[in-house]
Write a protein that holds these residues in place. Structure first.
Motif, PDB file in Angstrom:
ATOM      1  N   VAL A  26      83.896  -3.567  -7.451  1.00 14.22           N
ATOM      2  CA  VAL A  26      84.577  -2.864  -8.531  1.00 14.22           C
ATOM      3  C   VAL A  26      85.593  -3.763  -9.213  1.00 14.22           C
ATOM      4  N   THR A  27      86.318  -4.549  -8.414  1.00 13.96           N
ATOM      5  CA  THR A  27      87.368  -5.395  -8.971  1.00 13.96           C
ATOM      6  C   THR A  27      86.842  -6.743  -9.447  1.00 13.96           C
ATOM      7  N   GLY A  28      85.582  -7.074  -9.132  1.00 15.31           N
ATOM      8  CA  GLY A  28      84.984  -8.309  -9.624  1.00 15.31           C
ATOM      9  C   GLY A  28      85.534  -9.563  -8.985  1.00 15.31           C
ATOM     10  N   VAL A  29      85.681  -9.591  -7.647  1.00 11.97           N
ATOM     11  CA  VAL A  29      86.286 -10.729  -6.968  1.00 11.97           C
ATOM     12  C   VAL A  29      85.228 -11.682  -6.425  1.00 11.97           C
ATOM     13  N   LEU A 235      74.567 -16.910 -19.079  1.00 10.92           N
ATOM     14  CA  LEU A 235      75.967 -17.090 -19.464  1.00 10.92           C
ATOM     15  C   LEU A 235      76.896 -16.743 -18.314  1.00 10.92           C
ATOM     16  N   ASP A 236      76.531 -15.713 -17.544  1.00 15.95           N
ATOM     17  CA  ASP A 236      77.330 -15.311 -16.384  1.00 15.95           C
ATOM     18  C   ASP A 236      77.427 -16.447 -15.375  1.00 15.95           C
ATOM     19  N   TYR A 237      76.287 -17.046 -15.033  1.00  6.65           N
ATOM     20  CA  TYR A 237      76.280 -18.134 -14.049  1.00  6.65           C
ATOM     21  C   TYR A 237      76.924 -19.400 -14.611  1.00  6.65           C
ATOM     22  N   TRP A 238      76.710 -19.660 -15.902  1.00  3.40           N
ATOM     23  CA  TRP A 238      77.323 -20.840 -16.512  1.00  3.40           C
ATOM     24  C   TRP A 238      78.843 -20.718 -16.507  1.00  3.40           C
ATOM     25  N   GLU A 239      79.363 -19.544 -16.861  1.00  2.00           N
ATOM     26  CA  GLU A 239      80.802 -19.323 -16.849  1.00  2.00           C
ATOM     27  C   GLU A 239      81.348 -19.387 -15.426  1.00  2.00           C
ATOM     28  N   TRP A 240      80.601 -18.842 -14.474  1.00  2.00           N
ATOM     29  CA  TRP A 240      80.989 -18.880 -13.066  1.00  2.00           C
ATOM     30  C   TRP A 240      81.109 -20.328 -12.593  1.00  2.00           C
ATOM     31  N   ASN A 241      80.141 -21.152 -12.971  1.00  2.00           N
ATOM     32  CA  ASN A 241      80.159 -22.552 -12.563  1.00  2.00           C
ATOM     33  C   ASN A 241      81.299 -23.330 -13.224  1.00  2.00           C
ATOM     34  N   ASP A 242      81.663 -22.935 -14.430  1.00  2.00           N
ATOM     35  CA  ASP A 242      82.686 -23.654 -15.182  1.00  2.00           C
ATOM     36  C   ASP A 242      84.111 -23.249 -14.789  1.00  2.00           C
ATOM     37  N   SER A 243      84.312 -21.950 -14.516  1.00  3.43           N
ATOM     38  CA  SER A 243      85.674 -21.466 -14.277  1.00  3.43           C
ATOM     39  C   SER A 243      85.980 -21.178 -12.810  1.00  3.43           C
ATOM     40  N   GLY A 244      84.946 -20.924 -12.014  1.00  2.21           N
ATOM     41  CA  GLY A 244      85.164 -20.588 -10.615  1.00  2.21           C
ATOM     42  C   GLY A 244      85.293 -19.108 -10.372  1.00  2.21           C
ATOM     43  N   THR A 245      85.399 -18.324 -11.432  1.00  3.04           N
ATOM     44  CA  THR A 245      85.524 -16.871 -11.298  1.00  3.04           C
ATOM     45  C   THR A 245      84.370 -16.210 -12.030  1.00  3.04           C
ATOM     46  N   ARG A 246      83.746 -15.266 -11.370  1.00  8.20           N
ATOM     47  CA  ARG A 246      82.644 -14.552 -12.007  1.00  8.20           C
ATOM     48  C   ARG A 246      83.217 -13.520 -12.969  1.00  8.20           C
ATOM     49  N   HIS A 247      82.936 -13.704 -14.246  1.00  5.08           N
ATOM     50  CA  HIS A 247      83.501 -12.846 -15.282  1.00  5.08           C
ATOM     51  C   HIS A 247      83.014 -11.415 -15.095  1.00  5.08           C
ATOM     52  N   LYS A 248      83.958 -10.475 -15.013  1.00  7.40           N
ATOM     53  CA  LYS A 248      83.599  -9.086 -14.759  1.00  7.40           C
ATOM     54  C   LYS A 248      82.727  -8.497 -15.866  1.00  7.40           C
ATOM     55  N   THR A 249      82.992  -8.897 -17.116  1.00 12.49           N
ATOM     56  CA  THR A 249      82.201  -8.356 -18.224  1.00 12.49           C
ATOM     57  C   THR A 249      80.757  -8.821 -18.143  1.00 12.49           C
ATOM     58  N   PHE A 250      80.550 -10.129 -17.926  1.00 16.61           N
ATOM     59  CA  PHE A 250      79.189 -10.646 -17.793  1.00 16.61           C
ATOM     60  C   PHE A 250      78.467 -10.009 -16.610  1.00 16.61           C
ATOM     61  N   ASP A 251      79.172  -9.892 -15.493  1.00 16.60           N
ATOM     62  CA  ASP A 251      78.566  -9.330 -14.288  1.00 16.60           C
ATOM     63  C   ASP A 251      78.158  -7.879 -14.511  1.00 16.60           C
ATOM     64  N   PHE A 252      79.031  -7.112 -15.153  1.00 14.38           N
ATOM     65  CA  PHE A 252      78.725  -5.701 -15.424  1.00 14.38           C
ATOM     66  C   PHE A 252      77.548  -5.573 -16.380  1.00 14.38           C
ATOM     67  N   VAL A 253      77.569  -6.356 -17.465  1.00 12.96           N
ATOM     68  CA  VAL A 253      76.502  -6.275 -18.455  1.00 12.96           C
ATOM     69  C   VAL A 253      75.164  -6.684 -17.836  1.00 12.96           C
ATOM     70  N   THR A 254      75.179  -7.732 -16.988  1.00 16.50           N
ATOM     71  CA  THR A 254      73.943  -8.169 -16.339  1.00 16.50           C
ATOM     72  C   THR A 254      73.341  -7.060 -15.482  1.00 16.50           C
ATOM     73  N   ASN A 255      74.179  -6.429 -14.650  1.00 18.10           N
ATOM     74  CA  ASN A 255      73.690  -5.337 -13.801  1.00 18.10           C
ATOM     75  C   ASN A 255      73.270  -4.129 -14.623  1.00 18.10           C
ATOM     76  N   PHE A 256      74.005  -3.856 -15.703  1.00 14.37           N
ATOM     77  CA  PHE A 256      73.663  -2.714 -16.554  1.00 14.37           C
ATOM     78  C   PHE A 256      72.328  -2.928 -17.246  1.00 14.37           C
ATOM     79  N   VAL A 257      72.132  -4.117 -17.836  1.00 11.17           N
ATOM     80  CA  VAL A 257      70.884  -4.399 -18.543  1.00 11.17           C
ATOM     81  C   VAL A 257      69.713  -4.439 -17.565  1.00 11.17           C
ATOM     82  N   TYR A 258      69.958  -4.977 -16.358  1.00 14.28           N
ATOM     83  CA  TYR A 258      68.919  -4.984 -15.321  1.00 14.28           C
ATOM     84  C   TYR A 258      68.467  -3.559 -15.008  1.00 14.28           C
TER      85      TYR A 258
END
Length: 419
Positions: A26-29, A235-258
Motif C-alpha cells: 500500500v505504501t509502495g516501499v 518505465l517502472d523498471y527503468w525508473e526503479w533502476n535509476d532512482s532506487g525507489t519503485r515509483h508508486k504511480t508506475f507500480d499502481f498503473v502497471t498492476n491496474f492495466v494488467y
C-alpha cells in the motif's frame, strides 16, 4: 529468544510478515532502498524484512564498478525513553547470505552474554551495521548473493525499540535488484512487439472500417491495453533502476492495466459466449449483474496475484500462499473457459448462409480457446514448479510470471486478429 523469518517462521510469524507485505504494498516501499520507519523491535528477537539480490559482477563497460551497501539516517527510540550506556549497541542490522543462512545463524541462541549478536561458522560474508556506533556506513560487496536483511535486538530488558533508517543497495547496473535486470529487457521487447501489433491492427481496421463488428473493436482495445501495460512496466523498471525507489504511480498503473487487460478479455469472452459479441454490442440486462460480480472478483484476484508473484523473491513469501493465489486464479479461469466453450452454438443449429459463416467463426474461436487453454496449462505447471522448487536462476526468473503468460496472451490476440 525467538526468530521470525520469512519462509522459516511459525504460522504466527508468517501471518505477521504477510500483513507487513501488504502494508508495504500500500505504501509502495518495494525498492533497493529499504526504509525502516518506526518499526518496532521487541527485545531478544531476530527479525527479517527483505531479501536483496546483489549482482556484484561488472556489467557492460563498467568493468571497475562494484556493488555497495549503504546504511544511513538511523535512529533508535526505546519504549521506556531511556538508553543505558552500552544498551544501544545491542541492536544491530545485518545482511546475511541466504545460501549459508542455516550454517550461520543459530535459530535458538543468537545473542551473547554481552548483548552482541553471535553467529556460527561461515560468517565471513555477513555484513553487520551498528546504528549506535556509526550514523552512516558504506560497505562494498564483491559477491553475487541473496542477502537477508535482519535486525537483532539483544536487549535483555522488557520493552520495544523503534527503529528508523535506510539500507541502500547500489549495483553496477543501477539500483534494480540483481534478479530483475533481465525483466527490464523483457519489458522492452514486449512493448515493441505489442506496438507492432497495434499498428498493424489499426491499419487493418482503417481499411475495413465500414465492415467492423464489435469483437474486432474490442480486440483493438485489448492490443492497446497490452501495449500500455508493456510501456508503463518498462518505465517502472527503468525508473526503479535509476532512482532506487519503485515509483508508486508506475507500480499502481502497471498492476491496474494488467488487471484491466484480463478484465476486458473476460468481458469479450463473456459477451461472445452469450452470442452477443459477434453481432451486437451487449447482452441481456439480467446477465450484466452476474458479469459485474464475477468481473469484480476476478479483478481483485488478478491484482493480488500479480502483487504476490512480482515480490515473491524479495519477500520470500511462503510457497503455500503463492500456490493458493495461483490455484485460485487458475480454477476461476478454468471454470470460465469451460463455460465459454460450451456456450457457443453448434454448427448444426445454424440455418442460413450468414449464420453458417458465423458458425465457422465460432468453430475457429472454439479451437483458439482450446489452444490457449493448453498453453495456459503449461504456464501454470511452469509457475508451480518455480514456486515449489524455489531454485529458478536469476536470469530465468522473468520467464514464469512475466514472459510465459504474456506470450500466451499475445498469441491469443494474434489468433483473434487472424480470425
Amino acid at each position: 529468544l525467538h526468530v521470525l523469518l520469512l519462509g522459516l517462521s511459525p504460522e504466527a510469524g508468517s501471518m505477521w510478515h504477510l500483513i507487513l507485505f501488504f502494508g508495504l504494498a500500500v505504501t509502495g516501499v518495494f525498492a533497493e532502498i529499504f526504509e525502516f520507519d518506526d518499526i518496532p523491535m521487541p527485545a531478544n528477537t531476530l527479525n527479517s524484512y527483505y531479501v536483496f539480490h546483489v549482482y556484484a559482477s561488472a556489467v557492460a563497460t563498467k568493468v571497475n564498478a562494484n556493488a555497495s551497501i549503504t546504511f544511513k539516517n538511523f535512529d533508535i527510540k526505546w519504549s521506556d525513553g531511556e538508553v543505558k550506556k552500552g544498551y544501544d549497541r545491542r541492536l544491530q542490522v545485518s545482511l546475511i547470505p541466504w545460501s549459508n543462512f542455516r550454517a550461520i545463524v543459530n535459530l535458538t541462541s543468537f545473542c551473547s552474554s554481552s548483548g552482541q549478536v553471535i553467529f556460527k561458522s561461515h560468517s565471513n560474508g555477513v555484513i553487520i551495521f551498528n546504528p549506535a556506533e556509526q550514523k552512516e556506513k558504506t560497505i562494498p560487496s564483491e559477491v553475487t548473493e541473496e542477502y537477508l536483511l535482519t535486525v537483532t535486538n539483544c536487549d535483555d530488558r522488557n520493552g520495544t525499540a523503534m527503529l528508523k533508517g535506510q539500507v541502500v543497495v547500489k549495483q553496477p547496473h543501477g539500483y534494480l535488484p540483481g534478479n530483475k535486470t533481465w525483466t527490464l529487457h523483457w519489458w522492452s521487447w514486449f512493448t515493441f512487439v505489442n506496438a507492432f501489433l497495434c499498428i498493424m491492427w489499426i491499419v487493418a481496421m482503417a481499411c475495413h472500417r465500414r465492415a467492423l463488428v464489435y469483437v474486432q473493436k474490442v480486440v483493438a482495445g485489448l492490443a492497446v491495453i497490452a501495449f500500455v501495460e508493456g510501456g508503463v512496466a518498462y518505465l517502472d523498471y527503468w525508473e526503479w533502476n535509476d532512482s532506487g525507489t519503485r515509483h508508486k504511480t508506475f507500480d499502481f498503473v502497471t498492476n491496474f492495466v494488467y488487471s484491466l487487460r484480463y478484465f476486458a478479455t473476460l468481458h469479450l469472452l463473456t459477451e461472445t459466449a452469450s452470442d452477443s459479441g459477434i453481432v451486437v454490442e451487449s447482452f441481456p440486462p439480467p446477465s450484466k449483474l452476474k458479469m459485474a460480480i464475477v468481473s469484480a472478483v476476478f479483478l481483485v484476484i488478478q491484482w493480488m496475484w500479480g502483487l504476490v508473484v512480482s515480490n515473491k523473491y524479495c519477500f520470500m513469501i511462503r510457497p503455500q500462499i503463492t500456490v493458493a493465489f495461483t490455484v485460485l486464479g487458475a480454477l476461476l479461469w478454468l471454470v470460465l473457459y469451460v463455460w465459454f466453450y460450451w456456450q457457443f452454438p453448434s454448427l448444426g443449429t445454424l440455418q442460413d448462409n450468414n449464420l453458417a459463416c458465423k458458425g465457422v467463426s465460432v468453430f475457429k474461436f472454439q479451437m483458439v480457446l482450446m489452444g490457449v487453454l493448453l498453453l495456459a496449462t503449461v504456464v501454470l505447471l511452469l509457475q508451480l514448479a518455480d514456486i515449489l522448487l524455489v531454485n529458478t536462476p536469476w536470469n530465468l526468473q522473468w520467464v514464469p510470471y512475466d514472459a510465459a503468460p504474456r506470450t500466451v496472451y499475445t498469441l491469443f490476440l494474434l489468433a483473434m486478429m487472424i480470425l
